[in-house]
Motif scaffolding. Structure first.
Motif, short mmCIF file in Angstrom:
data_model
loop_
_atom_site.label_atom_id
_atom_site.label_comp_id
_atom_site.label_asym_id
_atom_site.label_seq_id
_atom_site.Cartn_x
_atom_site.Cartn_y
_atom_site.Cartn_z
N TRP A 156 0.80 -1.22 0.00
CA TRP A 156 0.00 0.00 0.00
C TRP A 156 0.84 1.28 0.00
CZ3 TRP A 156 1.89 2.17 4.30
CH2 TRP A 156 2.30 1.32 5.34
N GLU A 183 -4.90 -4.36 0.08
CA GLU A 183 -6.29 -4.10 0.48
C GLU A 183 -6.52 -2.62 0.82
OE1 GLU A 183 -4.13 -6.37 1.43
OE2 GLU A 183 -4.81 -7.55 3.10
N ILE A 241 5.35 -16.54 -0.10
CA ILE A 241 5.28 -16.49 -1.57
C ILE A 241 6.39 -17.36 -2.15
CG2 ILE A 241 5.47 -14.97 -3.60
CD1 ILE A 241 3.05 -14.07 -2.11
P1 ADP Z 1 2.37 -4.82 4.39
O1 ADP Z 1 3.00 -4.98 5.71
O2 ADP Z 1 3.00 -3.83 3.49
O3 ADP Z 1 0.88 -4.77 4.40
P2 ADP Z 1 2.14 -7.52 3.47
O4 ADP Z 1 3.29 -8.40 3.16
O5 ADP Z 1 1.24 -7.90 4.57
O6 ADP Z 1 2.81 -6.12 3.66
O7 ADP Z 1 1.24 -7.31 2.17
C1 ADP Z 1 1.76 -7.04 0.90
C2 ADP Z 1 0.85 -7.66 -0.13
O8 ADP Z 1 0.84 -9.07 0.05
C3 ADP Z 1 -0.61 -7.21 -0.02
O9 ADP Z 1 -1.17 -7.11 -1.32
C4 ADP Z 1 -1.24 -8.35 0.74
O10 ADP Z 1 -2.63 -8.49 0.51
C5 ADP Z 1 -0.49 -9.53 0.18
N1 ADP Z 1 -0.51 -10.72 1.03
C6 ADP Z 1 -0.62 -10.79 2.38
N2 ADP Z 1 -0.63 -12.07 2.79
C7 ADP Z 1 -0.51 -12.85 1.69
C8 ADP Z 1 -0.45 -14.25 1.45
N3 ADP Z 1 -0.51 -15.13 2.43
N4 ADP Z 1 -0.31 -14.67 0.17
C9 ADP Z 1 -0.24 -13.79 -0.85
N5 ADP Z 1 -0.30 -12.47 -0.69
C10 ADP Z 1 -0.44 -11.98 0.55
#
Ligand code: ADP
Length: 501
Positions: A156, A183, A241
């Motif tokens: 984001w 999100e 991932i």
């Molecule tokens: P931040 O701390 O910047 O929110 P995240 O790593 O939680 O970082 O999120 C970065 C992106 O990865 C967002 O688009 C989020 O929806 C996505 N994301 C979070 N969890 C998962 C998951 N288990 N598998 C794939 N994508 C995910």
């Protein structure tokens, strides 16, 4: 009696159409500076939506890969022109959903513009190599080939720039994409995808599914028809991932955390270093993977630096990023604010000296947002958690250091390796630091932030997995090499054997 208009519902973009999610659910996107402001509803996608988007992308790939790259480039060029036209509106939309100040969201949209023009230019290059063969009457060269459907998962903090860093090199290389934006900031991705469509990207080539990580991101990373996955976000999710990609040996690019440092040597221009530390530490409310969350200052100028820096931090105006008088916006959401507050507590417990800030802001204009004071810890030990872990908020830790060797050891002594900077007027020292800092990016006499789109972006250690975004490095990720040998001798020629005599 007047009733509030129903909020707009933003849908997925699949096969050239805006469509509802199979889940039937949607979630709220609210302004982090003012929770009363509902920006819109975005659909909560699930694995079925991802399947539909990937099917569309897979089908579209068969045609798109055959469109000559200079023709693909013309579409990107038009998209860049349209982004220029819409820059102001998209910047305002972005500040409303993400919180950073308008000057910075303009920069974010500009980065998407730069990347789109840059990759459009690549349409007439996409260079391979031609080189002599070791055998007579034989021709040797290498060409790039596209790969297929790319799954793009974005954070984001750069809601349009980061999607553009992934979409544009993927498209110019002849791939199709499915984007799963963060999100918290889906509107900026929605705007970008709309522009690409208006510019003439054919149906199915670009698809967008909104929703959360586990329900929409994970199925995209795992999908068997997605051979390329590019992710920017936290190290914890990056590991998931990587695990999802490993069984299929997918191309997997991960851009993750940082614990970046500014080193201020005793011969530095201190005013310049303070300017850099303010921008690097508190730009984007410290929510950049390249944020300068550590500042190592030579002992002989430490107190001078502290007094100038803290005085400037105290003057930073916190508030709604749409207000032109504001220097620093809110944290992105309640969870992020809570993380910042937890680290402020941790720093104090560890014995770091709270020099300014330290509180969340809840009164008056701050009552409805996720605001926190810009915060500075002094006298930090480099091993303290506030000096080791990524906080992703407006918290800067000052570390007194002696010789340059010590500063470099402190700089390299964290799990991450994204960006580092040194302020010095001594050219020997600058080059020594350039050589010894084990990070993907090094700045001299400039803060840790400020990447340009035609240079590789990424980091070492737990920041990344060896790939780079932007520049030609991105093209390397989104293509496979195909090496060609064309023998026109009309006889069998055995490499390494027939040329031996
Ligand atoms: P931040 O701390 O910047 O929110 P995240 O790593 O939680 O970082 O999120 C970065 C992106 O990865 C967002 O688009 C989020 O929806 C996505 N994301 C979070 N969890 C998962 C998951 N288990 N598998 C794939 N994508 C995910």
């Amino acid at each position: 009696m007047a009733t509030a208009a129903a909020p707009r519902v933003y849908k997925n973009f699949i096969n050239g159409e805006w469509v509802d999610s199979r889940s039937g659910n949607a979630y709220e996107n609210r302004n982090p500076a003012n929770a009363d402001e509902l920006i819109g509803m975005f659909v909560s996608s699930n694995a079925e939506d991802v399947d539909l988007a990937v099917d569309a992308a897979k089908l579209a790939y068969q045609k798109w890969r055959l469109v000559p790259a200079p023709k693909r480039a013309e579409i990107l060029f038009r998209a860049a022109e349209l982004l220029v036209q819409h820059k102001e509106q998209f910047s305002k939309d972005m500040t409303s959903e993400m919180g950073k100040v308008l000057a910075e969201t303009r920069g974010d949209v500009q980065e998407a513009i730069d990347m789109t023009y840059y990759m459009a230019g690549e349409g007439r290059r996409l260079f391979g190599q031609t080189t002599p063969s070791e055998l007579p009457d034989k021709f040797a060269m290498s060409v790039r080939q596209s790969i297929g459907t790319c799954g793009l998962i974005t954070p984001w903090n750069f809601p349009m720039a980061i999607p553009s860093w992934k979409i544009m090199p993927a498209l110019i290389s002849g791939n199709t994409v499915v984007l799963k934006p963060a999100e918290d900031t889906p509107l900026s991705s929605y705007n970008l995808v709309q522009i690409l469509t208006d510019a003439g990207v054919p149906e199915g080539v670009v698809n967008l599914v909104s929703g959360n990580g586990p329900n929409a991101g994970a199925p995209l990373a795992e999908h068997l028809d997605v051979p390329v996955v590019s992710f920017t976000g936290s190290t914890a999710v990056g590991r998931l991932i990587a695990e999802a990609c490993a069984p299929e040996f997918k191309h997997c690019s991960l851009e993750m955390g940082g614990k970046n440092i500014i080193i201020v040597m005793e011969d530095a221009n201190l005013d310049l270093a303070v300017d850099g530390a303010i921008w690097g530490g508190f730009g984007t409310t410290g929510q950049r993977c390249t944020a300068a969350s550590r500042i190592a200052v030579h002992k002989s100028v430490y107190h001078d630096f502290i007094s100038r820096f803290v005085a400037r931090v105290k003057k930073l105006r916190v508030g709604d990023g749409l207000d032109p008088g504001i220097d620093m916006g809110p944290c992105i959401n309640e969870q992020q604010l809570k993380t910042v507050m937890d680290y402020v507590q941790i720093g104090q417990t560890e014995g770091a000296k709270l020099l300014t800030g330290g509180h969340c802001l809840t009164e008056g204009p701050y009552a409805k947002g996720w605001f926190h004071e810009p915060t500075v810890f002094g006298d930090c030990n480099p091993k303290m958690r506030v000096a080791q872990e990524e906080i992703f908020g407006p918290v800067v830790s000052l570390i007194p250091i002696g010789r340059l060797e010590e500063a470099v050891e402190v700089a390299n002594g964290v799990p991450y390796g994204l960006s580092a900077s040194i302020y010095t007027r001594n050219v020997n020292r600058a080059f020594q630091a350039i050589r010894d800092l084990f990070t993907g990016i090094v700045y001299v006499n400039a803060p840790t932030i400020g990447a340009e789109t035609h240079l590789p972006f990424g980091g070492t250690k737990k920041t990344g997995n060896g790939h780079r975004e932007a520049a030609i490095a991105a093209i390397d990720f989104y293509t496979e090499w195909k090496t060609l040998y064309i023998d026109y001798s009309d006889k069998l020629q055995r490499a390494q054997i027939d040329n031996a005599e």
